[in-house]
Design a protein around this motif. Sequence first.
Motif, PDB file in Angstrom:
ATOM      1  N   UNK A 163       4.527 -28.065  37.218  1.00 49.68           N
ATOM      2  CA  UNK A 163       4.996 -28.652  38.474  1.00 49.68           C
ATOM      3  C   UNK A 163       3.930 -29.499  39.157  1.00 49.68           C
ATOM      4  N   UNK A 164       2.761 -28.919  39.409  1.00 48.23           N
ATOM      5  CA  UNK A 164       1.705 -29.645  40.124  1.00 48.23           C
ATOM      6  C   UNK A 164       1.144 -30.785  39.295  1.00 48.23           C
ATOM      7  N   UNK A 165       1.006 -30.562  37.988  1.00 49.90           N
ATOM      8  CA  UNK A 165       0.445 -31.605  37.125  1.00 49.90           C
ATOM      9  C   UNK A 165       1.380 -32.804  37.050  1.00 49.90           C
ATOM     10  N   UNK A 166       2.656 -32.555  36.797  1.00 49.54           N
ATOM     11  CA  UNK A 166       3.610 -33.655  36.672  1.00 49.54           C
ATOM     12  C   UNK A 166       3.847 -34.347  38.013  1.00 49.54           C
ATOM     13  N   UNK A 167       3.840 -33.585  39.089  1.00 54.08           N
ATOM     14  CA  UNK A 167       4.013 -34.183  40.423  1.00 54.08           C
ATOM     15  C   UNK A 167       2.898 -35.186  40.707  1.00 54.08           C
ATOM     16  N   UNK A 168       1.656 -34.806  40.382  1.00 57.19           N
ATOM     17  CA  UNK A 168       0.518 -35.707  40.603  1.00 57.19           C
ATOM     18  C   UNK A 168       0.682 -36.963  39.767  1.00 57.19           C
TER      19      UNK A 168
END
Length: 238
Positions: A163-168
């Motif tokens: 989630x956090x990686x793809x959002x960034x």
Amino acid sequence: MDEDSLQDNFLNVSKLNLKTFLDGTEMMEDSLYEGQMRYIPEEVKEDKNFVEKIVYVSPIRHAEGNLYLSQILAYPEMYEQMLQVLKEYDEDIISINYDDNERRIGKGTYKILSKSNKKALPLNVYGDGMKKAILLMSAVIAAKDGILLLDEFETAIHTSAMNKTFKWIIESCKKLNVQVFMTSHSKEAIDKVLKCSPECIDDMAVYTLYKDSEGTSVRRLDGKMAIEAQDEMGLELR
């Protein structure tokens, strides 16, 4: 052995074959290698639709240790955001540095400073998840105002950190004017990308290939339709 085969063996890198179509007619075919400096004729560069900067990341690039980290130093705010994402992989991470004193084969070493260790450790001692996340995020910076091609982008990324990686990645691509193409066979990874940044959903589209009586066809769904197809209709988009 043909010229392409000789080049593949000599470079020993991943190659991406590119074809350009206009109204269904193939106009051009080219090959893109990781790290390749391509010769581009001036008349091609003069085309108003031409994009010179294309960054390609293969599924196994992270294992080679080749990153684009030096370019992210020009964006302090994004560097800080990247460190926050990397806490998914090492919650005590403080910084990432390039150590030029330990040169091996003409290259220095990327080192990670973490509160959990007494000294900065080489990136190579970390798992593939950390390496892949850093590679993907630094590649976004390298592709500013260009095109980013991520082949099997989710490889080595643990589901808890997606989630956090793809959002960034998605939000930074929009901020830096990067058109990103991502390929995957993972239903979960595609779902994570579609839902990681609601404010960017209108900029997303999913293309799937399927067999029919005429051969192989392409289906396009915009971001919202893709989510509905998965959640409400039970379709697997991969």
